[in-house]
Motif scaffolding. Structure first.
Motif, PDB file in Angstrom:
ATOM      1  N   GLN A 123       0.740  -1.087  -0.024  1.00 33.42           N
ATOM      2  CA  GLN A 123       0.025  -0.006   0.065  1.00 33.42           C
ATOM      3  C   GLN A 123       0.908   1.275  -0.220  1.00 33.42           C
ATOM      4  N   GLU A 124       2.191   1.194   0.660  1.00 35.58           N
ATOM      5  CA  GLU A 124       2.787   2.348   0.684  1.00 35.58           C
ATOM      6  C   GLU A 124       3.459   2.398  -0.599  1.00 35.58           C
ATOM      7  N   ALA A 125       4.089   1.605  -1.133  1.00 34.43           N
ATOM      8  CA  ALA A 125       4.575   1.631  -2.561  1.00 34.43           C
ATOM      9  C   ALA A 125       3.651   2.249  -3.633  1.00 34.43           C
ATOM     10  N   HIS A 126       2.373   1.738  -3.499  1.00 36.80           N
ATOM     11  CA  HIS A 126       1.494   2.054  -4.662  1.00 36.80           C
ATOM     12  C   HIS A 126       0.517   3.270  -4.249  1.00 36.80           C
ATOM     13  N   HIS A 127       0.738   3.947  -3.282  1.00 36.80           N
ATOM     14  CA  HIS A 127       0.131   5.141  -2.739  1.00 36.80           C
ATOM     15  C   HIS A 127      -1.594   4.660  -2.630  1.00 36.80           C
ATOM     16  N   LEU A 128      -1.775   3.522  -2.035  1.00 38.91           N
ATOM     17  CA  LEU A 128      -3.264   2.997  -1.512  1.00 38.91           C
ATOM     18  C   LEU A 128      -3.483   3.697  -0.284  1.00 38.91           C
ATOM     19  N   ARG A 129      -4.865   3.693  -0.366  1.00 43.44           N
ATOM     20  CA  ARG A 129      -5.701   3.776   1.129  1.00 43.44           C
ATOM     21  C   ARG A 129      -5.645   2.438   1.865  1.00 43.44           C
ATOM     22  N   PRO A 130      -5.953   2.518   3.102  1.00 44.62           N
ATOM     23  CA  PRO A 130      -5.784   1.415   4.069  1.00 44.62           C
ATOM     24  C   PRO A 130      -7.025   0.363   3.541  1.00 44.62           C
ATOM     25  N   GLU A 131      -7.983   0.840   3.000  1.00 47.71           N
ATOM     26  CA  GLU A 131      -8.982  -0.178   2.463  1.00 47.71           C
ATOM     27  C   GLU A 131      -8.875  -0.670   1.043  1.00 47.71           C
ATOM     28  N   GLN A 132      -7.749  -0.033   0.496  1.00 45.55           N
ATOM     29  CA  GLN A 132      -7.551  -0.570  -0.800  1.00 45.55           C
ATOM     30  C   GLN A 132      -6.327  -1.699  -0.943  1.00 45.55           C
ATOM     31  N   TYR A 133      -6.781  -2.736  -1.431  1.00 44.40           N
ATOM     32  CA  TYR A 133      -5.668  -3.734  -1.406  1.00 44.40           C
ATOM     33  C   TYR A 133      -5.129  -4.410  -2.794  1.00 44.40           C
ATOM     34  N   HIS A 134      -4.042  -4.333  -3.233  1.00 39.44           N
ATOM     35  CA  HIS A 134      -3.539  -5.046  -4.212  1.00 39.44           C
ATOM     36  C   HIS A 134      -3.167  -6.598  -3.594  1.00 39.44           C
ATOM     37  N   MET A 135      -2.959  -6.663  -2.380  1.00 37.83           N
ATOM     38  CA  MET A 135      -2.494  -7.904  -1.849  1.00 37.83           C
ATOM     39  C   MET A 135      -3.503  -7.813  -0.455  1.00 37.83           C
ATOM     40  N   ASN A 136      -4.151  -8.781  -0.234  1.00 32.76           N
ATOM     41  CA  ASN A 136      -5.154  -8.944   0.862  1.00 32.76           C
ATOM     42  C   ASN A 136      -5.161 -10.154   1.604  1.00 32.76           C
ATOM     43  N   THR A 137      -4.661 -10.486   2.970  1.00 30.38           N
ATOM     44  CA  THR A 137      -4.718 -11.883   3.530  1.00 30.38           C
ATOM     45  C   THR A 137      -6.155 -12.235   4.027  1.00 30.38           C
ATOM     46  N   LEU A 138      -6.609 -13.130   3.385  1.00 34.53           N
ATOM     47  CA  LEU A 138      -7.958 -13.437   3.720  1.00 34.53           C
ATOM     48  C   LEU A 138      -7.978 -14.722   4.706  1.00 34.53           C
ATOM     49  N   GLN A 139      -8.792 -14.740   5.491  1.00 31.74           N
ATOM     50  CA  GLN A 139      -8.985 -16.023   6.384  1.00 31.74           C
ATOM     51  C   GLN A 139     -10.061 -16.888   5.806  1.00 31.74           C
ATOM     52  N   MET A 140      -9.494 -18.061   5.591  1.00 38.33           N
ATOM     53  CA  MET A 140     -10.381 -19.054   4.668  1.00 38.33           C
ATOM     54  C   MET A 140     -10.548 -20.391   5.598  1.00 38.33           C
ATOM     55  N   GLN A 141     -11.794 -20.856   5.218  1.00 38.78           N
ATOM     56  CA  GLN A 141     -12.148 -22.318   5.778  1.00 38.78           C
ATOM     57  C   GLN A 141     -12.873 -22.745   4.513  1.00 38.78           C
ATOM     58  N   ASP A 142     -12.238 -24.077   4.185  1.00 38.42           N
ATOM     59  CA  ASP A 142     -12.944 -24.618   2.886  1.00 38.42           C
ATOM     60  C   ASP A 142     -14.188 -25.198   3.208  1.00 38.42           C
ATOM     61  N   SER A 143     -14.070 -26.044   4.366  1.00 43.17           N
ATOM     62  CA  SER A 143     -15.421 -26.549   4.792  1.00 43.17           C
ATOM     63  C   SER A 143     -15.564 -26.738   6.400  1.00 43.17           C
ATOM     64  N   PRO A 144     -16.652 -26.980   6.916  1.00 43.12           N
ATOM     65  CA  PRO A 144     -17.073 -26.716   8.356  1.00 43.12           C
ATOM     66  C   PRO A 144     -16.259 -27.629   9.244  1.00 43.12           C
ATOM     67  N   ASN A 145     -15.559 -28.892   8.685  1.00 46.79           N
ATOM     68  CA  ASN A 145     -14.695 -29.677   9.425  1.00 46.79           C
ATOM     69  C   ASN A 145     -13.177 -29.503   8.926  1.00 46.79           C
ATOM     70  N   THR A 146     -12.832 -28.482   8.057  1.00 46.81           N
ATOM     71  CA  THR A 146     -11.318 -28.527   7.861  1.00 46.81           C
ATOM     72  C   THR A 146     -10.870 -27.121   8.409  1.00 46.81           C
ATOM     73  N   ALA A 147      -9.540 -27.203   8.793  1.00 52.00           N
ATOM     74  CA  ALA A 147      -9.039 -26.006   9.544  1.00 52.00           C
ATOM     75  C   ALA A 147      -9.043 -24.692   8.702  1.00 52.00           C
ATOM     76  N   PRO A 148      -9.131 -23.643   9.530  1.00 53.13           N
ATOM     77  CA  PRO A 148      -8.939 -22.393   9.133  1.00 53.13           C
ATOM     78  C   PRO A 148      -7.549 -22.158   8.738  1.00 53.13           C
ATOM     79  N   TYR A 149      -7.455 -21.114   7.750  1.00 54.01           N
ATOM     80  CA  TYR A 149      -6.058 -20.966   7.345  1.00 54.01           C
ATOM     81  C   TYR A 149      -6.004 -19.400   6.811  1.00 54.01           C
ATOM     82  N   ASN A 150      -4.762 -18.918   6.721  1.00 58.70           N
ATOM     83  CA  ASN A 150      -4.566 -17.432   6.152  1.00 58.70           C
ATOM     84  C   ASN A 150      -4.210 -17.475   4.698  1.00 58.70           C
TER      85      ASN A 150
END
Lengths: 438, 323
Positions: free
Chosen positions: B120-147
């Motif tokens: 965000q600093e390199a590309h002069h972006l606002r805090p809510e503007q993501y070229h790269m965003n880390t999502l919290q994922m969980q593929d199905s109810p019994n599988t472990a969540p991951y970043n």
């Protein structure tokens, strides 16, 4: 026919169909109201021009909002010119004669304004010319621009050509201000009602009608492809083309019925637009609604049966989630119920069918909202770490005004066309009734 | 055709007159072409002579296929472009011989979000503007969540590029999908077409609009950001041109990212600077792509979140309530 045809003379027809061509108080009040409303909407657009698309509620996830839904609606409504004039006309239906100009007026005004609606959705409207300078034929936007411009041109010609003979009559007969008469003379292209002239005009009209069919199909099919070429759940559908086209006929038929009602009442055209016309248009509306219902069943039942991951989320939101209320009102109130009611003759009388058509038309607009927006609220990957207004789309006031503006513009165009030109084709009506100009 | 024959035979003189006329026109045309060709030849000869007079010296050069040729020194033009021309052609043509590729190891990501802030600093972006965003994922109810850090996948079959009406977003031979925001009309068709939600839009005045005024646009950095146009991850094309790793890759404290060249089959870890074989890394760790069934052919690979180095924690949002 409520009138005894024997009593009809050419002068009577002329005066019946042209007496509304005068500037009266009602017209001035109505135009004043429209103009003031339009100015308010233009002010809203000037805000957007100055500060950017951020004045609207659209954000990174729901990136196409009211403007796009509105665009689809406008393209849809413009399709009616093709159904009434081309499909029914080429099929040899004689009863449509008094409705053709109304249908073409609606087609021309909605098609013209659709182009403006899409500009209001651009982040950089001043770069509109880039579409022509740098245009890439791979992009469906290029296809859409091409077919909409072509369709508008064809519709404008189709509105104008049958009017040439009327202009000549108006120039000769009407007791009108000289500037208006001069305009009519100009537009009549020195038409003198010779068989040769009539032959040229009739041939040209026929050619236009034939061209109009593929063009009209194209504009709405291509518009549907703006969505269908993406892989998103809810848009990724192979029946989007016919689904949109059939929906367009529903919206357009409703619009024509509403226009018929008001022109008949305000311009006292009860002898020309009769209950029979409403009855027939009711049958047209119920027919196209049934076709649309069929496509709706296909569009929702098939993915609903499989419930693939992304489709499941989308359909759950529509059927029982956040959008369920709007969805069921639109589907039942705007499609199923009108079909059931219009099966019965009493509901095809002018007043009941007006009420039904208004419901259908409003539902048709919200239907476009339901096609465009919910899909974007649940993309394939989760929406995280963004402000709440990125997650849930809420249209702003400015955005709503910019959305209403085009409707006012359409009303202005329709009002002006209907005020200065005969709403019902004069020459054609006279020829059909067998009364000749002497 | 038949009718023609009938009319011809009784009117022999008529025909011959017509053919004379035709012949005359043909001859006239031939003469015209001849005059034009002659004039062009004379003119080019004149130019050639004029040039020869101007320098009078010739240079011997080695061509690409190894022949020695003598060339008038006036004919020699510098092959290098300069200034804006250079930048524009560079940003369209990419870095020759490269096929950039990224590998993201999900087992190492603990959502430190250092990649995001560097980007965000390199590309002069606002805090809510993501070229790269880390999502919290969980593929199905019994599988472990991951970043899961998610950026533009730089697809080899990019749906965004296909739908762009003005060629404002394009695919380079080195694999990077770039944006020319001087060209973008802001129709947002590319955002609708992208299945990875990788693209963002400058809905309001960009963060550094005032500060960046007058800076010449660099497509490889996407700076300055411009109101009413698209922005997205660029694989830090400006850094790659300098032989450096992308901003996010370098900023990661947890060795999540590998970046490199598919042609060389090697990728370098941004944190440890260790260089490994791309094919071996993907093979040994079960590397995969996001939604390959869509046929987009992404250039970003993921290594599954097994044997994780960090426990999964719910992320805390630092973005504003409303923008």
């Amino acid at each position: 026919m409520t009138m005894d045809d024997n009593k009809l003379t050419f002068d009577k027809i002329t005066s019946d169909l042209t007496h509304h061509i005068r500037i009266n108080k009602g017209f001035l009040v109505w135009m004043g109201f429209l103009t003031v409303s339009l100015v308010a909407c233009l002010y809203a657009y000037s805000l957007q021009l100055r500060t950017g698309l951020g004045v609207a509620g659209i954000r990174d996830y729901v990136t196409w909002g009211l403007y796009l839904a509105n665009f689809v609606f406008f393209v849809a409504a413009s399709l009616i010119g093709m159904l009434i004039s081309a499909v029914l006309g080429l099929a040899g239906m004689k009863w449509i004669t008094p409705l053709t100009r109304i249908a073409e007026t609606i087609a021309v005004s909605f098609a013209a304004v659709a182009g403006l609606v899409i500009v209001s959705d651009m982040g950089r409207p001043e770069r509109l010319a880039y579409v022509f300078i740098y245009g890439r034929p791979q992009s469906p936007i290029l296809w859409d621009v091409t077919v909409i411009i072509t369709y508008f041109a064809l519709s404008l010609l189709l509105l104008y050509l049958p009017m040439i003979a009327d202009m000549a009559i108006l120039h000769r007969k009407g007791a009108l201000p000289s500037w208006l008469k001069g305009t009519y003379k100009c537009l009549s292209l020195n038409f003198t009602d010779t068989p040769a002239q009539n032959r040229i005009i009739n041939r040209s009209i026929r050619m236009l009608l034939i061209l109009l069919v593929p063009m009209a199909l194209s504009i709405h099919t291509v518009t549907s492809w703006l969505f269908a070429v993406t892989s998103r759940a809810g848009w990724d559908s192979s029946i989007f083309g016919p689904y949109f086209v059939s929906g367009a006929f529903v919206a357009g038929s409703a619009a024509v019925i509403i226009a018929m009602f008001f022109f008949r009442k305000n311009y006292k055209l009860q002898d020309y637009i009769t209950d029979l016309h409403f009855d027939n248009m009711g049958k047209v509306l119920v027919t196209v609604s049934l076709v649309y219902l069929y496509f709706n069943i296909n569009e929702f039942l098939v993915p609903g049966y499989k419930l693939q991951r992304a489709d499941a989320i989308h359909l759950t939101e529509l059927f029982s989630g956040k959008d369920a209320c709007m969805f069921w009102i639109v589907q039942i109130g705007g499609l199923v119920l009108p079909i059931l009611l219009l099966f019965f003759r009493p509901f095809r009388k002018p007043l009941p069918i007006l009420v039904i058509s208004i419901a259908v038309l409003i539902a048709a607009w919200f239907k476009r909202y339901l096609i465009v927006i919910p899909t974007q609220e649940h993309p394939f990957l989760p929406i995280q770490h963004v402000p709440q207004n990125f997650v849930v789309y809420t249209p702003t006031l400015v955005e709503t005004m910019i959305t209403i503006g085009p409707f006012i513009l359409v009303l202005i165009i329709i009002t002006l066309i209907s005020k200065f030109f005969p709403v019902i084709p004069l020459h054609e009506t006279a020829v059909e009734k067998g009364v000749e100009d002497v | 055709m038949e009718e023609n024959n009938n009319t011809h035979s009784p009117n022999e003189p008529e025909k011959s007159k017509a053919s004379t006329r035709r012949d005359f026109l043909k001859n006239l045309g031939l003469a015209g072409v001849g005059v034009a060709t002659g004039a062009a030849a004379l003119y080019s000869g004149h130019i050639f002579e004029a040039k020869k007079e101007a320098t009078g010296e010739s240079k011997v050069l080695l061509t690409q296929d190894g022949r020695l040729v003598s060339v008038d020194s006036l004919e020699i033009k510098s092959h290098e472009k300069t200034g804006e021309d250079l930048r524009e052609s560079q940003s369209r043509e990419g870095i020759p011989g490269r096929r950039w590729v990224m590998v993201t190891d999900l087992s190492r990501c603990r959502n430190a979000r250092k990649c995001i802030s560097a980007c965000q600093e390199a590309h002069h972006l606002r805090p809510e503007q993501y070229h790269m965003n880390t999502l919290q994922m969980q593929d199905s109810p019994n599988t472990a969540p991951y970043n899961m850090p998610k950026n533009c996948q730089h697809c080899d079959n990019p749906p965004c590029v296909a739908v762009c009406p003005v060629d404002a977003t394009y695919k380079r031979p080195d694999g990077i999908v770039l944006i020319e925001n001087d060209r973008c009309i802001g129709c947002r068709f590319c955002m609708a077409a992208c299945p990875y939600s990788a693209r963002i839009f400058n809905w309001i005045e960009p963060k550094d609009a005032a500060k960046d005024q007058g800076i010449e646009y660099n497509a490889e950095l996407n700076v300055p950001q411009k109101l009413g146009t698209i922005s997205k991850c660029l694989f830090s094309a400006d850094r790659l041109r300098e032989g450096k790793l992308p901003y996010c890759v370098e900023a990661c404290p947890n060795s999540v990212y590998y970046f490199g060249d598919e042609n060389e089959d090697s990728v370098t870890n941004g944190t440890t600077k260790e260089t490994v074989r791309l094919s071996k890394l993907l093979r040994d760790n079960g590397g995969y792509q996001l939604m390959p069934e869509l046929g987009t052919k992404p250039r970003v690979y993921y290594l599954p979140p097994k044997n994780r180095l960090f426990p999964f924690e719910e992320a805390k949002d630092a973005t504003p309530e409303k923008v």
